[in-house]
Design a protein around this motif. Structure first.
Motif: not given
Length: 253
Positions: A6-9, A13-14, A49-50, A112-114
């Motif tokens: 998982v790569r965050w972009y 996040v919040s 995210a990817e 990721v949804f969590d």
């Protein structure tokens, strides 16, 4: 390479969180994928995210510059506006090639949804019936019977005998496993032949989804695709009928 990556972009996040996620991955008739891809474009969604994985098919994709890339699924975010609540979308290239992989990837998406505060998941897909359907029904399956009333009011059909054989892949797993994560879930499956990419069925699914999530988005692109499909099918049917010998009565009965 890890089994699931998982790569965050986004850094925060919040700021890109929502209680509602809509998933539409490739499947029968690409029904769900067409809806989600359309909404991502129509609502100018932002990539959050990817996900890449060795559980995806070993099929590389070409960029606009003809550079190869890994298959990927992506999470997109749309902020709240006067017209709709904040929404997350799961879209992408493919699903797993193995039964175990479907479970592993579904858990990865749910983790990721969590992190993104999701409490309700809508999954979109197709229900292959082996024939052309001019006015497709939208069948639904639920994580809890308490959701039944609102789903029927939105125009979906709930029948314990359909879809025949249940739901395979992410459209069913995200609902079932999501319940273990404390998430409500609704699967929406548009009737489709199963032979063609089906924007007509996708439009029917979008009709129901919009009522459920109180969303209204420009659908010109999807409507144009549906009209073109119906034109192409009518032309192919007419051509086939015209090539039949005059004494061929095989169409009777």
């Amino acid at each position: 390479m890890e089994q699931v990556n998982v790569r965050w972009y986004v850094e925060d996040v919040s700021v890109h969180s929502s209680t509602v996620a809509v998933a539409g991955l490739p499947g029968v008739g690409h029904v769900g994928k067409l809806v989600v891809d359309h909404l991502i474009r129509a609502l100018s969604a932002v990539k959050v995210a990817e996900i890449t994985s060795t559980l995806f098919p070993p099929q590389m994709y070409l960029s606009e510059d003809s550079v190869l890339r890994l298959p990927r699924n992506e999470i997109f975010f749309v902020p709240e506006t006067e017209d709709h609540q904040a929404l997350l979308f799961l879209a992408g290239d493919c699903q797993s090639t193995t039964p175990d992989g479907h479970y592993t990837l579904a858990e990865a998406y749910l983790r990721v949804f969590d992190l993104l505060n999701v409490r309700k998941v809508y999954t979109l897909g197709g229900y292959g019936v082996g024939r052309m359907v001019e006015h497709p029904r939208v069948l639904s399956a639920l994580s809890s019977s308490k959701l039944k009333e609102e789903v029927i009011a939105a125009g979906a059909v709930i029948n314990s005998e359909e879809p025949v054989g249940g739901i395979i892949g992410a459209a069913g797993l995200l609902i079932t496993l999501g319940r273990l994560h404390g998430m409500d879930g609704v699967a929406l499956l548009g009737e489709t032949s199963g032979y063609l990419v089906d924007p007509v069925s996708s439009t029917a699914v979008l009709d129901v989804l919009e009522k459920l999530v109180h969303l209204h988005a420009d659908r010109t692109e999807l409507t144009d695709l549906a009209e073109q499909m119906m034109t192409d099918v009518a032309a192919a049917t007419a051509s086939a009928a015209g090539s039949r010998p005059p004494d061929d009565l095989s169409y009777i009965g």
